[in-house]
Structures are given as C-alpha cells and as structure tokens.
Design a protein around this motif. Structure first.
Motif, PDB file in Angstrom:
ATOM      1  N   ALA A   1      67.474 128.565  30.147  1.00  0.00           N
ATOM      2  CA  ALA A   1      68.067 129.588  30.420  1.00  0.00           C
ATOM      3  C   ALA A   1      69.469 129.872  29.626  1.00  0.00           C
ATOM      4  O   ALA A   1      70.156 130.894  29.165  1.00  0.00           O
ATOM      5  N   ALA A   2      70.137 128.525  29.684  1.00  0.00           N
ATOM      6  CA  ALA A   2      71.445 128.374  28.980  1.00  0.00           C
ATOM      7  C   ALA A   2      71.370 128.522  27.614  1.00  0.00           C
ATOM      8  O   ALA A   2      72.140 129.227  26.930  1.00  0.00           O
TER       9      ALA A   2
ATOM     10  N   THR B   1      79.822 122.306  27.736  1.00  0.00           N
ATOM     11  CA  THR B   1      79.398 120.857  28.537  1.00  0.00           C
ATOM     12  C   THR B   1      78.531 121.216  29.553  1.00  0.00           C
ATOM     13  O   THR B   1      77.564 120.493  29.843  1.00  0.00           O
ATOM     14  N   HIS B   2      78.598 122.490  30.412  1.00  0.00           N
ATOM     15  CA  HIS B   2      77.859 122.722  31.486  1.00  0.00           C
ATOM     16  C   HIS B   2      76.471 123.155  31.177  1.00  0.00           C
ATOM     17  O   HIS B   2      75.586 123.002  32.007  1.00  0.00           O
ATOM     18  N   ASN B   3      76.516 124.086  30.052  1.00  0.00           N
ATOM     19  CA  ASN B   3      75.262 124.800  29.630  1.00  0.00           C
ATOM     20  C   ASN B   3      74.502 123.868  28.684  1.00  0.00           C
ATOM     21  O   ASN B   3      73.441 124.220  28.500  1.00  0.00           O
ATOM     22  N   LEU B   4      74.975 122.911  27.823  1.00  0.00           N
ATOM     23  CA  LEU B   4      74.274 122.240  26.873  1.00  0.00           C
ATOM     24  C   LEU B   4      74.329 120.899  27.023  1.00  0.00           C
ATOM     25  O   LEU B   4      73.183 120.191  27.216  1.00  0.00           O
ATOM     26  N   ILE B   5      75.124 120.310  27.031  1.00  0.00           N
ATOM     27  CA  ILE B   5      75.484 118.783  26.886  1.00  0.00           C
ATOM     28  C   ILE B   5      74.955 117.964  28.266  1.00  0.00           C
ATOM     29  O   ILE B   5      74.009 117.026  28.051  1.00  0.00           O
ATOM     30  N   LEU B   6      75.411 118.517  29.346  1.00  0.00           N
ATOM     31  CA  LEU B   6      75.013 117.720  30.605  1.00  0.00           C
ATOM     32  C   LEU B   6      73.490 118.087  30.984  1.00  0.00           C
ATOM     33  O   LEU B   6      72.804 117.009  31.394  1.00  0.00           O
TER      34      LEU B   6
ATOM     35  N   LYS C   1      89.673 128.285  24.847  1.00  0.00           N
ATOM     36  CA  LYS C   1      89.330 126.985  24.193  1.00  0.00           C
ATOM     37  C   LYS C   1      88.916 126.252  25.515  1.00  0.00           C
ATOM     38  O   LYS C   1      87.823 125.392  25.507  1.00  0.00           O
ATOM     39  N   LEU C   2      89.476 126.320  26.631  1.00  0.00           N
ATOM     40  CA  LEU C   2      88.876 125.570  27.708  1.00  0.00           C
ATOM     41  C   LEU C   2      87.598 126.054  28.274  1.00  0.00           C
ATOM     42  O   LEU C   2      86.728 125.187  28.693  1.00  0.00           O
ATOM     43  N   ILE C   3      87.246 127.589  28.410  1.00  0.00           N
ATOM     44  CA  ILE C   3      86.110 127.909  28.845  1.00  0.00           C
ATOM     45  C   ILE C   3      85.125 127.700  27.682  1.00  0.00           C
ATOM     46  O   ILE C   3      84.051 127.364  28.155  1.00  0.00           O
ATOM     47  N   PHE C   4      85.357 127.667  26.314  1.00  0.00           N
ATOM     48  CA  PHE C   4      84.446 126.996  25.446  1.00  0.00           C
ATOM     49  C   PHE C   4      83.975 125.696  25.621  1.00  0.00           C
ATOM     50  O   PHE C   4      82.614 125.231  25.767  1.00  0.00           O
TER      51      PHE C   4
ATOM     52  N   VAL D   1      76.325 115.512  39.457  1.00  0.00           N
ATOM     53  CA  VAL D   1      77.070 116.746  39.235  1.00  0.00           C
ATOM     54  C   VAL D   1      76.703 117.656  40.651  1.00  0.00           C
ATOM     55  O   VAL D   1      77.523 118.348  41.166  1.00  0.00           O
ATOM     56  N   GLU D   2      75.685 117.681  41.314  1.00  0.00           N
ATOM     57  CA  GLU D   2      75.455 118.101  42.429  1.00  0.00           C
ATOM     58  C   GLU D   2      75.966 117.477  43.752  1.00  0.00           C
ATOM     59  O   GLU D   2      76.296 118.325  44.658  1.00  0.00           O
TER      60      GLU D   2
END
Length: 269
Positions: free
Chosen positions: A180-181, A149-154, A141-144, A168-169
């Motif tokens: 790529a995401a 969040t990291h690959n789509l939302i942000l 669940k945490l990985i999902f 983020v940086e």
C-alpha cells in the motif's frame, strides 16, 4: 493480526482508488486552459479540502483509539501519549490546511501574520523563513524524511526483522502495509512527472492524507498488518465497519468537491 493482502481489504483499495481518480482528473484537466486544474489544486480547491477532511477524520480516529486504550488500561503510557499527540498533530494539520477557516469566515489576518506570513494568512506553515516559507524550507523536508522512513525503510526492515515492527508498535505507532505504501509513493512520483503546475505538490500531500486515513483505520481498527489488538477484534464486526468506512472514503471526495464550490474556488490562480 490480520494477514490478508492489502489489496483484498476494501478500505485500502478505496483509498488508492480515490487517489487514482484525483490524479486522472489532474491529468485530464492539464492543458492550455488551466482553469479546471486551478479548481482542483488552488486555494480552497478540491485537493485542499480533501486534505482537511482526511486529517480531521484521522484526528478523530486516533482520539477514539486513545480513549479505547485508556479504557483497557487506565494509565499514562508512551503508547497513549503518542496517540493523543498524533491526534492533536493531525487536528493542527487539518486547521492549518484551511488557515483556521479564515477565508471561509472572511476574517482579517492580525498584523503579525500580515507582516510575516508569505500569503498574509493566519497560519503557521506559511510563515516567512528567509526568502521562502517555513513549509517549503523545513516542513516539506521533514515530511519527506518521515514519509520515506515510515512507508519504505521501516516496512522493508520489518520484513526480515519482526522486532522492528514490535518496537514501532510499542510506541503507539504502526507500519503501513508495504505494498500500500509503494502504491502511494508511485502515485506521488507520477503526479510530479505528469502534471505541470505551480501547486502540483498539493497532489502528493493529498495522496498522503488519503493513504494515512485508510491505513490508520485498517491498522488500529481492523488489525491489518498490526500486531496489537485492534478496536474491532471480532472479524464479522470488522467486515461490517470496513464496508461502511469505504462509503466514508468515497463521500469525503464528493464533500471536498462541494466545499470547494461553496468556498468559491473558481479556477483562478
């Protein structure tokens, strides 16, 4: 920052190609005789070894980036702590993936793990938690959530609000190129739609490991979709090392195949 499209960078393209090849193998080996599919997805199989290798290499890459940042600015900062922490976390993930070499070295699990681990192995992610395991109950669940969040939302937010990427940086992290995401997430969805197997979730985990191997390298070392100075600031050096790294990505799949054979992954459930 390197602003070229993700698909024109050979390392990210190579990572996607490796994932497509593995998905194609899974589809080709699906059927009444699941022997080959177990060889791909089972314990000590090709996919599990590929995850280990990718996480191990990512850990080394992040450790190298942290050392380079320290050389440029020898002070403890949030950015440095994040990189060292991520290097340690991915090293832990690599070792957990193969149960700390337990099966390879033929080491008996201590009594605690025999009593509390769902597979009687020396690892943390399969510890019993209720009727399931820590991995299935909590970690997946945490990985999902972290992955979406990291690959789509942000990345979507960063397209209209560049301050999101800078924030983020500033914490030592990076955002994968959105295209790529999306390719990675589409492959995960396809693996669930096209494959019927009790361990098909391993495919999505491997796709993520390869995706992060490629994007960690291209962000921190080459500067693809990354606002801070990369390790290789000279464009010519970046092209040369990228060409070499493409061979590494392809070689990891071959090595995973060889290691699965050496570990005795015979295709039995």
């Amino acid at each position: 920052m390197v602003t070229r499209k993700w698909y024109s960078h050979p390392v990210i393209a190579a990572g996607i190609a490796v994932n497509v090849v593995v998905l194609a193998l899974a589809v080709a080996w699906s059927g009444p005789d699941a022997t080959q599919l177990w060889r791909l997805l089972g314990e000590d199989g090709i996919v599990e070894w590929m995850q280990f290798l990718c996480f191990a290499v990512i850990s080394v890459l992040l450790g190298f980036v942290a050392s380079e940042r320290w050389k440029r600015s020898p002070r403890v900062s949030l950015e440095l702590i994040a990189l060292v922490g991520l290097a340690a976390l991915t090293a832990l993930a690599a070792l957990e993936e193969i149960s700390w070499f337990q099966r390879i070295l033929n080491v008996q699990s201590p009594e605690f793990f025999l009593q509390n681990n769902r597979q009687a192995e020396t690892n943390l992610h399969n510890l019993a938690l209720g009727s399931a395991s820590l991995h299935k109950t909590v970690l997946l669940k945490l990985i999902f959530i972290a992955g979406i969040t990291h690959n789509l939302i942000l990345p979507l937010l960063a397209r209209s609000r560049p301050a999101v990427q800078r924030w983020v940086e500033s914490m030592g992290l990076y955002l994968p190129p959105l295209s790529a995401a999306v390719a990675y997430l589409v492959l995960v969805i396809l693996s669930h739609l096209l494959i019927e197997h009790p361990r098909k979730g391993e495919l999505g985990e491997m796709f993520g490991a390869v995706h992060y191997l490629a994007t960690v390298f291209t962000a921190y070392f080459i500067g693809v979709a990354y606002g801070k100075p990369p390790v290789f600031e000279n464009a010519a050096d970046g092209r040369r090392v990228s060409t070499l790294f493409v061979t590494v990505v392809a070689f990891l799949l071959l090595l995973a195949w060889l290691l699965s054979a050496g570990a005795g992954a015979t295709g039995a459930p």
